[in-house]
Design a protein around this motif. Structure first.
Motif, PDB file in Angstrom:
ATOM      1  N   TYR A 131      -8.764  38.309   3.200  1.00  0.00           N
ATOM      2  CA  TYR A 131      -7.399  38.824   3.096  1.00  0.00           C
ATOM      3  C   TYR A 131      -7.259  39.860   1.981  1.00  0.00           C
ATOM      4  N   GLN A 132      -8.180  39.860   1.007  1.00  0.00           N
ATOM      5  CA  GLN A 132      -8.110  40.833  -0.092  1.00  0.00           C
ATOM      6  C   GLN A 132      -8.098  42.266   0.420  1.00  0.00           C
ATOM      7  N   CYS A 153      -3.906  42.771   2.151  1.00  0.00           N
ATOM      8  CA  CYS A 153      -2.929  41.922   1.486  1.00  0.00           C
ATOM      9  C   CYS A 153      -1.540  42.527   1.680  1.00  0.00           C
ATOM     10  N   CYS A 212       4.377  40.556  -3.219  1.00  0.00           N
ATOM     11  CA  CYS A 212       3.161  40.651  -4.036  1.00  0.00           C
ATOM     12  C   CYS A 212       3.507  40.541  -5.522  1.00  0.00           C
ATOM     13  N   ALA A 226      -1.552  38.360  -4.143  1.00  0.00           N
ATOM     14  CA  ALA A 226      -0.686  37.994  -3.019  1.00  0.00           C
ATOM     15  C   ALA A 226       0.533  37.238  -3.525  1.00  0.00           C
ATOM     16  N   TRP A 237      -1.837  34.144   4.243  1.00  0.00           N
ATOM     17  CA  TRP A 237      -2.534  34.123   2.960  1.00  0.00           C
ATOM     18  C   TRP A 237      -1.632  34.013   1.734  1.00  0.00           C
ATOM     19  N   TRP A 238      -0.480  33.391   1.870  1.00  0.00           N
ATOM     20  CA  TRP A 238       0.421  33.244   0.728  1.00  0.00           C
ATOM     21  C   TRP A 238      -0.231  32.477  -0.418  1.00  0.00           C
ATOM     22  N   ALA A 274      -5.955  41.783  -4.775  1.00  0.00           N
ATOM     23  CA  ALA A 274      -5.915  42.607  -3.575  1.00  0.00           C
ATOM     24  C   ALA A 274      -6.822  43.820  -3.739  1.00  0.00           C
TER      25      ALA A 274
END
Length: 272
Positions: A187-188, A191, A196, A210, A236-237, A243
Motif C-alpha cells: 500500500y506504500q 496510499c 493522511c 496513512a 490500509w487505514w 507512503a
C-alpha cells in the motif's frame, strides 16, 4: 496531464518536481490530448521529460454504459492504444494526482516478474478491486490492450466495476483469473490522501503516513443511518510505514482540498 484550473496545473508541476527529486535518472513521458503548454514551459530544456499527444477514437467514446468515468476513461483507454503504437512494453504508470515521495528503484527491479502489478484498494461485491491509477506493465505480447478492454465491455454490456477504465481492467482480471498483487509492492506505493498524516514536508524530508478510520467511527455512522463512503472501505487505514506514493484519488480528495494535506501542499507550492 491536461487541465485548465490553476490548482491542477500546479499539481502537475509538483508531480514533475517530485519525480525528479526522488528519481533523478527516470525517463518520463507525459501524455495529453490537446495542450499542456504551461507544464511544457515549466520543464523546458529537461531532456529526460518528453510529451506525447494522444487521440481518442470513436470506438473508445462509445463506452457510455455502466460505472463510467468520463472523460478520464477515454484518455486512459486511448493511452493503451498509444502505448501499443509506441511499443511501450515496460514502464511504471503514475497518475498526475499521485505524488511520488520515494525512489521507485525497488519496484523497477521486480517490474518484469508480472505483466501487470498494482495495489489492492478495497472489496467490492465479490472481488478485490485494484487501483489502476498506479501500476507497472511489462509485456511484449499484449497482455493488456485497448482492444481487450473494449472486448470486456462488450462481454459485460457495461462497465460493471468502479470506475471507467479501472473497472474494465478489474473485470478483465476476474475473467482470466489474474491477480496483480506483488508482495514487494505494498500500500506504500498507493496510499490514499484522505486523512493522511503529514509528519514532515521540508527540503530535508517528506514523511507521510496513512490515515486512520477506526471501526467505532464506522459503527457510529451506521447507527446514525448514514451511508458509508467508498473511501471508508480502503484496506490500509492506520498503517505506519511511510507512503512512497500519495494518491489523491476520488472526488474532493485533491491535495489542496484536504486540510490534512495543507502542510504538504503549501511546502510543495514553494518548489515550483
Amino acid at each position: 496531464m491536461e487541465y485548465h484550473d490553476s490548482e491542477y496545473i500546479d499539481m502537475c508541476k509538483i508531480w514533475l518536481y517530485l519525480v525528479r527529486r526522488f528519481n533523478p535518472h527516470a525517463h518520463i513521458t507525459v501524455f495529453y490530448k490537446n495542450h499542456v503548454s504551461d507544464i511544457q514551459k515549466y520543464v523546458r530544456g529537461i531532456a529526460s521529460i518528453h510529451f506525447k499527444q494522444i487521440s481518442i477514437s470513436s470506438v473508445i467514446t462509445a463506452v457510455q454504459k455502466g460505472d463510467i468515468h468520463i472523460p478520464d476513461q477515454f484518455l486512459r483507454l486511448a493511452l493503451w492504444e498509444q502505448s501499443e503504437k509506441m511499443m511501450l512494453n515496460k514502464y511504471i504508470y503514475v497518475d498526475a494526482d499521485a505524488f511520488i515521495l520515494a525512489p521507485l528503484t525497488p519496484w523497477w527491479k521486480i517490474v518484469s516478474e508480472k505483466p501487470y502489478i498494482a495495489v489492492a484498494e478495497r472489496f467490492y461485491r465479490n472481488i478485490t478491486l485494484y487501483n489502476a491509477g498506479i501500476h507497472s506493465y511489462c509485456s511484449s505480447d499484449g497482455f493488456i490492450t485497448a482492444s481487450k478492454l473494449l472486448h470486456q465491455y462488450e462481454l459485460d454490456g457495461k462497465i460493471k466495476y468502479p470506475t471507467g477504465e479501472q473497472g474494465l481492467i478489474n473485470a478483465y482480471f476476474e475473467r482470466i483469473s489474474y491477480s496483480p498483487r506483488h508482495s514487494d509492492i505494498t500500500y506504500q506505493y498507493n496510499c490514499i490522501s484522505k486523512r493522511c498524516r503529514v509528519a514532515h514536508a521540508t527540503d530535508a524530508d517528506i514523511l507521510v503516513h496513512a490515515g486512520r478510520f477506526p471501526l467505532w467511527e464506522k459503527i457510529y455512522k451506521k447507527m446514525r443511518g448514514r451511508n458509508s463512503e467508498w473511501w471508508e472501505n480502503w484496506f490500509w487505514w492506520g498503517r505506519e510505514d511511510p507512503a512512497k506514493i500519495l494518491h489523491a484519488f476520488g472526488d474532493g480528495n485533491k491535495f489542496w482540498q484536504l486540510p490534512e494535506c495543507n502542510k504538504l501542499w503549501s511546502y510543495l507550492l514553494t518548489k515550483i
